[in-house]
Scaffold this active site. Structure first.
Site, PDB file in Angstrom:
ATOM      1  N   ASP A 123       0.868  -1.170   0.000  1.00 22.70           N
ATOM      2  CA  ASP A 123       0.000   0.000   0.000  1.00 22.70           C
ATOM      3  C   ASP A 123       0.909   1.224   0.000  1.00 22.70           C
ATOM      4  O   ASP A 123       1.825   1.328   0.817  1.00 22.70           O
ATOM      5  CB  ASP A 123      -0.900   0.000   1.240  1.00 22.70           C
ATOM      6  CG  ASP A 123      -1.910   1.134   1.197  1.00 22.70           C
ATOM      7  OD1 ASP A 123      -3.002   0.936   0.657  1.00 22.70           O
ATOM      8  OD2 ASP A 123      -1.595   2.228   1.716  1.00 22.70           O
ATOM      9  N   ASN A 160      -1.651  12.797  -4.679  1.00 23.24           N
ATOM     10  CA  ASN A 160      -2.766  12.894  -5.625  1.00 23.24           C
ATOM     11  C   ASN A 160      -3.495  14.226  -5.463  1.00 23.24           C
ATOM     12  O   ASN A 160      -3.880  14.865  -6.447  1.00 23.24           O
ATOM     13  CB  ASN A 160      -3.732  11.732  -5.399  1.00 23.24           C
ATOM     14  CG  ASN A 160      -4.734  11.558  -6.518  1.00 23.24           C
ATOM     15  OD1 ASN A 160      -4.365  11.392  -7.666  1.00 23.24           O
ATOM     16  ND2 ASN A 160      -6.016  11.621  -6.184  1.00 23.24           N
ATOM     17  N   ASP A 220      -2.344   9.409 -11.429  1.00 23.06           N
ATOM     18  CA  ASP A 220      -2.309   8.307 -12.400  1.00 23.06           C
ATOM     19  C   ASP A 220      -0.883   8.072 -12.907  1.00 23.06           C
ATOM     20  O   ASP A 220      -0.456   6.927 -13.080  1.00 23.06           O
ATOM     21  CB  ASP A 220      -3.223   8.615 -13.586  1.00 23.06           C
ATOM     22  CG  ASP A 220      -4.698   8.420 -13.260  1.00 23.06           C
ATOM     23  OD1 ASP A 220      -4.997   7.897 -12.166  1.00 23.06           O
ATOM     24  OD2 ASP A 220      -5.542   8.791 -14.097  1.00 23.06           O
ATOM     25  N   ASP A 252      -4.303   2.311  -4.771  1.00 23.78           N
ATOM     26  CA  ASP A 252      -2.844   2.341  -4.643  1.00 23.78           C
ATOM     27  C   ASP A 252      -2.324   1.090  -3.944  1.00 23.78           C
ATOM     28  O   ASP A 252      -1.302   1.125  -3.264  1.00 23.78           O
ATOM     29  CB  ASP A 252      -2.390   3.607  -3.898  1.00 23.78           C
ATOM     30  CG  ASP A 252      -2.939   3.675  -2.475  1.00 23.78           C
ATOM     31  OD1 ASP A 252      -3.900   2.938  -2.165  1.00 23.78           O
ATOM     32  OD2 ASP A 252      -2.411   4.466  -1.669  1.00 23.78           O
TER      33      ASP A 252
END
Length: 201
Positions: free
Chosen positions: A57, A65, A74, A100
């Protein structure tokens, strides 16, 4: 006629491949992970071939982000996929589980020292700043590791749950590091269920 059959088979294969790949990163998706896990679990039970599962993770991805926008997030995920491919062994399996979260399956790996080297290589690769159009982004990754030989009642759900729980332990201990799953100890009550049914993408 033979050409029509060949074209149809090629089209069918393309559809299957598309259904098994994450469209953003090009990595195998949750459905493909389900299939691979079933294969390595069968090999472990029937032939004694061990494997290790790494549950990743990303640390700090939400902030990156929010800072760099959806397109920046992305791009980070696509670069993570490439870095994972470079950090592990050629025959290891990498998939994007969701968001993620990524999963690596290392077939034939049965020792903690080898798993530690793989995990450290992954942590080092992800900790290098990511180049984005509006500036660099720095994240990390927390990894939970479960060895098939250490899991009682081996199943896809069981080994995933234990690796997931170990990943959260790694996060609590400082992030951008790894933690091994316990063997037959009871899982915490708050461990989330992770389904890998084939109909899910």
């Amino acid at each position: 006629m033979s050409q029509d059959v060949t074209e149809r088979k090629r089209a069918e294969k393309a559809l299957v491949d598309k259904a098994m790949l994450d469209p953003l990163t090009g990595l195998p998706n949750r459905r493909a992970l389900h299939d691979r896990l079933e294969q390595v679990i069968a090999a472990a039970r029937q032939e004694g071939v061990p494997f290790s599962l790494f549950f990743l993770d990303l640390d700090g991805f939400k902030l990156a982000n929010d800072t760099h926008g959806h397109e920046g997030g992305d791009e980070i995920l696509k670069q993570v996929a490439r870095r994972l491919g470079q950090a592990i062994r050629k025959d290891d399996f990498i998939s994007r589980l969701a968001g993620d979260e990524f999963v690596i399956i290392a077939s034939g790996v049965a020792s903690e020292p080898i798993c530690s080297r793989i995990a450290k290589s992954v942590c080092d690769a992800i900790s290098v700043p990511f180049s984005l159009p509006d500036g660099p982004a720095k994240i990390g990754t927390s990894i939970g590791i479960a060895l098939s030989s250490m899991i009682e009642n081996l199943s896809a759900e069981n080994i995933m749950a234990r690796a997931d729980a170990a990943m959260y332990t790694a996060k609590r201990k400082g992030r951008n590091n790894y933690q091994f799953a316990s063997d037959s100890a009871e899982l915490p009550h708050n461990v989330r269920p992770i389904t890998l049914r084939k109909q899910e993408d």
